[in-house]
Design an enzyme around this catalytic site. Structure first.
Site, PDB file in Angstrom:
ATOM      1  N   LYS A 128       0.866  -1.182   0.000  1.00 32.42           N
ATOM      2  CA  LYS A 128       0.000   0.000   0.000  1.00 32.42           C
ATOM      3  C   LYS A 128       0.895   1.221   0.000  1.00 32.42           C
ATOM      4  O   LYS A 128       2.012   1.173   0.524  1.00 32.42           O
ATOM      5  CB  LYS A 128      -0.869   0.023   1.255  1.00 32.42           C
ATOM      6  N   ASP A 168      -7.053   4.126  -4.551  1.00 32.68           N
ATOM      7  CA  ASP A 168      -7.721   4.026  -3.252  1.00 32.68           C
ATOM      8  C   ASP A 168      -8.317   5.429  -3.023  1.00 32.68           C
ATOM      9  O   ASP A 168      -8.546   6.152  -4.006  1.00 32.68           O
ATOM     10  CB  ASP A 168      -6.721   3.630  -2.148  1.00 32.68           C
TER      11      ASP A 168
HETATM   12  P1  NDP Z   1     -12.939   7.768  -3.065  1.00 28.84           P
HETATM   13  O1  NDP Z   1     -11.849   8.740  -2.863  1.00 28.84           O
HETATM   14  O2  NDP Z   1     -13.482   7.548  -4.421  1.00 28.84           O
HETATM   15  O3  NDP Z   1     -14.179   8.124  -2.110  1.00 28.84           O
HETATM   16  C1  NDP Z   1     -14.009   8.218  -0.737  1.00 28.84           C
HETATM   17  C2  NDP Z   1     -15.333   8.609  -0.101  1.00 28.84           C
HETATM   18  O4  NDP Z   1     -15.220   8.499   1.304  1.00 28.84           O
HETATM   19  C3  NDP Z   1     -15.702  10.058  -0.382  1.00 28.84           C
HETATM   20  O5  NDP Z   1     -17.088  10.189  -0.379  1.00 28.84           O
HETATM   21  C4  NDP Z   1     -15.070  10.781   0.802  1.00 28.84           C
HETATM   22  O6  NDP Z   1     -15.672  12.027   1.116  1.00 28.84           O
HETATM   23  C5  NDP Z   1     -15.325   9.794   1.918  1.00 28.84           C
HETATM   24  N1  NDP Z   1     -14.277   9.929   2.945  1.00 28.84           N
HETATM   25  C6  NDP Z   1     -12.953   9.730   2.785  1.00 28.84           C
HETATM   26  N2  NDP Z   1     -12.296   9.975   3.906  1.00 28.84           N
HETATM   27  C7  NDP Z   1     -13.224  10.339   4.807  1.00 28.84           C
HETATM   28  C8  NDP Z   1     -13.161  10.716   6.159  1.00 28.84           C
HETATM   29  N3  NDP Z   1     -11.995  10.758   6.814  1.00 28.84           N
HETATM   30  N4  NDP Z   1     -14.348  11.013   6.788  1.00 28.84           N
HETATM   31  C9  NDP Z   1     -15.522  10.968   6.120  1.00 28.84           C
HETATM   32  N5  NDP Z   1     -15.633  10.619   4.816  1.00 28.84           N
HETATM   33  C10 NDP Z   1     -14.510  10.311   4.178  1.00 28.84           C
HETATM   34  O7  NDP Z   1     -12.385   6.400  -2.441  1.00 28.84           O
HETATM   35  P2  NDP Z   1     -12.908   4.902  -2.668  1.00 28.84           P
HETATM   36  O8  NDP Z   1     -14.361   4.879  -2.890  1.00 28.84           O
HETATM   37  O9  NDP Z   1     -12.005   4.263  -3.642  1.00 28.84           O
HETATM   38  O10 NDP Z   1     -12.564   4.249  -1.247  1.00 28.84           O
HETATM   39  C11 NDP Z   1     -13.518   4.165  -0.187  1.00 28.84           C
HETATM   40  C12 NDP Z   1     -13.083   3.086   0.781  1.00 28.84           C
HETATM   41  O11 NDP Z   1     -13.019   1.825   0.095  1.00 28.84           O
HETATM   42  C13 NDP Z   1     -11.694   3.267   1.413  1.00 28.84           C
HETATM   43  O12 NDP Z   1     -11.735   2.753   2.730  1.00 28.84           O
HETATM   44  C14 NDP Z   1     -10.809   2.383   0.552  1.00 28.84           C
HETATM   45  O13 NDP Z   1      -9.662   1.965   1.244  1.00 28.84           O
HETATM   46  C15 NDP Z   1     -11.750   1.216   0.301  1.00 28.84           C
HETATM   47  N6  NDP Z   1     -11.431   0.372  -0.844  1.00 28.84           N
HETATM   48  C16 NDP Z   1     -11.306   0.905  -2.098  1.00 28.84           C
HETATM   49  C17 NDP Z   1     -11.040   0.076  -3.174  1.00 28.84           C
HETATM   50  C18 NDP Z   1     -10.969   0.596  -4.565  1.00 28.84           C
HETATM   51  O14 NDP Z   1     -10.844  -0.221  -5.473  1.00 28.84           O
HETATM   52  N7  NDP Z   1     -11.063   1.882  -4.803  1.00 28.84           N
HETATM   53  C19 NDP Z   1     -10.833  -1.366  -2.989  1.00 28.84           C
HETATM   54  C20 NDP Z   1     -11.070  -1.836  -1.645  1.00 28.84           C
HETATM   55  C21 NDP Z   1     -11.345  -0.974  -0.626  1.00 28.84           C
HETATM   56  P3  NDP Z   1     -14.902  13.383   0.716  1.00 28.84           P
HETATM   57  O15 NDP Z   1     -14.981  13.454  -0.778  1.00 28.84           O
HETATM   58  O16 NDP Z   1     -15.636  14.463   1.420  1.00 28.84           O
HETATM   59  O17 NDP Z   1     -13.493  13.229   1.205  1.00 28.84           O
HETATM   60  O1  2IT Z   2      -7.886  -1.643  -0.663  1.00 26.10           O
HETATM   61  C1  2IT Z   2      -7.838  -2.162  -1.795  1.00 26.10           C
HETATM   62  O2  2IT Z   2      -7.986  -3.388  -1.957  1.00 26.10           O
HETATM   63  C2  2IT Z   2      -7.632  -1.280  -2.943  1.00 26.10           C
HETATM   64  N1  2IT Z   2      -7.568  -0.067  -2.787  1.00 26.10           N
HETATM   65  C3  2IT Z   2      -7.451  -1.865  -4.318  1.00 26.10           C
HETATM   66  C4  2IT Z   2      -6.039  -2.349  -4.532  1.00 26.10           C
HETATM   67  C5  2IT Z   2      -5.727  -2.793  -5.924  1.00 26.10           C
HETATM   68  O3  2IT Z   2      -4.541  -3.114  -6.129  1.00 26.10           O
HETATM   69  O4  2IT Z   2      -6.586  -2.845  -6.788  1.00 26.10           O
END
Ligand code: NDP
Ligand code: 2IT
Length: 447
Positions: A128, A168
């Site tokens: 990561k 992420d």
């Molecule tokens: P994005 O940046 O696309 O979206 C993040 C969302 O979460 C936004 O709505 C953001 O609001 C909100 N957010 C982030 N930080 C905070 C905080 N500290 N407090 C409140 N709201 C918050 O990210 P993703 O959708 O990609 O990721 C969301 C979650 O999913 C994370 O935990 C990530 O680790 C996990 N994840 C993502 C994967 C992926 O493929 N993208 C895979 C597996 C897990 P704002 O815009 O106001 O910051």
């Molecule tokens: O938390 C996660 O699994 C991710 N942000 C996706 C990682 C990846 O390599 O696709």
């Protein structure tokens, strides 16, 4: 109790060796709590100190990123890549750009990633990375200059057979594009070094959708164990980014009704449900205009709860899809008191340990992040396969593989976590993920 003493002793060493890294301690504790009782019966893992080695990154890269903002002022950020474990494949995992990023946060994410990637059955180690850079309020040119400077250093450490980053929080298609462009320029090779690429330049169909879709499929498989499904269920979702958007889409397609979305300013509650048209508005708002979720409430005349999280809204299924520790004990109790009986985590470690204890006590269907959100990295693994083959699979082919992988993860959780009628997905995912990595480490000797 004997196990409790062992767990406490183990954690005391982790805390002493990694001071101030609260999220990392939390992630390790959740794993060792379930794995220590298991390895007591399998002493080969204890003797080889597998748990100790899993908690120490193989390599940590810490670097400075300097860049020029639009005013010509120099900006400086901290950046990191944690290369956690490569026993079963090249380091694989996302990059997070958010002001809260620090070493402890990325180590927790990398630690979880090792077990998550193992659960997918694909050959990927865990890593990561990221930066305390905040993309909010930055111009596209500023984001590009930051990404180029970030990749100038990172490019020395990664490669398609070494370490393959992805997105992420704060890193989506735009950032992956800028990062890939700079890597290609520096290394003079077009290669599958990042996943989540655009479909015209090596990306996989369904990768943008994969995490949200996967977490929804996982909820469906959990419900199936009780002869039930998402059809007709009311679902609360936090977040409005990549994972939240595609979870919303898939829940709706499977007949559920999503009533909330959020961002760091608050949440919207739409009791009529966020249908495909409304979701298209959210995608435009968040991915193109980069606006705030409050604008949804203004447009569709529903309520916006400023500074609040959506867990007080009555639902059958809750999907925390924003960030770590966004659902606490109080909120868990409220959810259950309101009839919620399924939690499927799209985010990484969104529930506090106290919230998890509440779910377990109530014996609801609790799909923890490292199982439920593994669909994203799984399709990243499929993107790597397609890059190696120099082919691209159809949407249908990738989606079918994703469904099968989520089903297999569910089966693994059941195999290691079933206790009579109840499936402990925490135990199942942690032990199931651990065994494969541990066996590979045993075979590869003391490295
Ligand atoms: P994005 O940046 O696309 O979206 C993040 C969302 O979460 C936004 O709505 C953001 O609001 C909100 N957010 C982030 N930080 C905070 C905080 N500290 N407090 C409140 N709201 C918050 O990210 P993703 O959708 O990609 O990721 C969301 C979650 O999913 C994370 O935990 C990530 O680790 C996990 N994840 C993502 C994967 C992926 O493929 N993208 C895979 C597996 C897990 P704002 O815009 O106001 O910051
Ligand atoms: O938390 C996660 O699994 C991710 N942000 C996706 C990682 C990846 O390599 O696709």
């Amino acid at each position: 109790m004997e196990f409790e003493q062992k767990i406490n002793d183990f954690m005391a060493k982790i805390i002493a060796k990694n001071p101030g890294e609260a999220e990392f301690h939390q992630a390790v504790h959740e794993v060792v709590e379930t794995v220590i009782p298991y390895i007591e019966e399998h002493p080969k893992y204890t003797e080889a100190k597998i748990l100790e080695r899993l908690a120490e990154p193989e390599r940590v890269i810490l670097f400075r990123v300097s860049w020029l903002d639009d005013k010509g002022e120099i900006q400086i950020n901290k950046a990191f890549r944690i290369e956690m474990n490569s026993a079963i494949g090249p380091y694989k995992g996302g990059l997070r750009f958010h002001p809260t990023v620090n070493l402890g946060v990325l180590k927790f994410l990398a630690y979880e990633q090792v077990l998550k990637n193992s659960l997918t059955t694909l050959p990927m180690g865990g890593g990561k990375g990221g930066s305390d850079f905040d993309p909010k309020g930055k111009s596209d040119n500023e984001v590009m200059r930051f990404c180029q400077s970030f990749m100038t250093e990172l490019s020395r450490h990664i490669g398609p057979n070494t370490d393959v980053p992805a997105g992420d929080i704060g890193v989506g298609g735009r950032e992956i594009g800028f990062l890939f462009g700079q890597y290609k320029r520096i290394r003079n090779e077009f290669t599958g070094v990042l996943t989540g690429k655009g479909r015209e330049w090596g990306g996989s169909l369904i990768r943008p959708e994969a995490t949200g879709y996967g977490a929804t499929y996982f909820a469906e498989y959990m419900l199936n164990t009780r002869g039930d499904s998402l059809k007709g269920k009311t679902v609360t979702i936090s977040g409005s980014g990549n994972v939240a958007q595609y979870a919303c889409e898939k829940v709706t397609q499977l007949g559920g009704k999503v009533v909330t979305l959020s961002d760091s300013s608050g949440f919207i509650y739409d009791k009529d449900g966020i249908d495909a048209d409304k979701l298209a508005f959210v995608m435009e708002l968040k991915n193109v205009k980069r606006g705030r979720i409050k604008e949804y409430a203004d447009k569709y005349n529903c309520k916006f709860y400023e500074g609040k999280r959506p867990w007080g809204i009555k639902c059958d299924v809750a999907m925390p899809n924003a960030t770590q520790n966004e659902l606490n004990e109080e909120e868990a109790k409220t959810l259950i008191a309101n009839g919620c009986f399924v939690i499927s985590e799209g985010a990484n470690m969104p529930s506090t340990p106290e919230a998890i204890a509440v779910y377990q006590e109530a014996k609801i269907l609790y799909g923890l992040g490292k199982a439920a959100n593994a669909g994203g990295v799984a399709v990243s693994g499929l993107e790597m396969s397609q890059n190696s083959l120099r082919l691209s699979w159809t949407r249908e082919e990738v989606d079918n593989r994703l469904k099968q992988i989520m089903k297999d993860i569910h089966t693994t959780c059941e195999t290691f976590g079933r206790d009579g009628d109840y499936i402990d997905y925490v135990k199942g995912a942690n032990i199931g993920g651990f065994v494969k990595v541990a066996d590979a480490m045993l075979a590869q000797g003391v490295v």
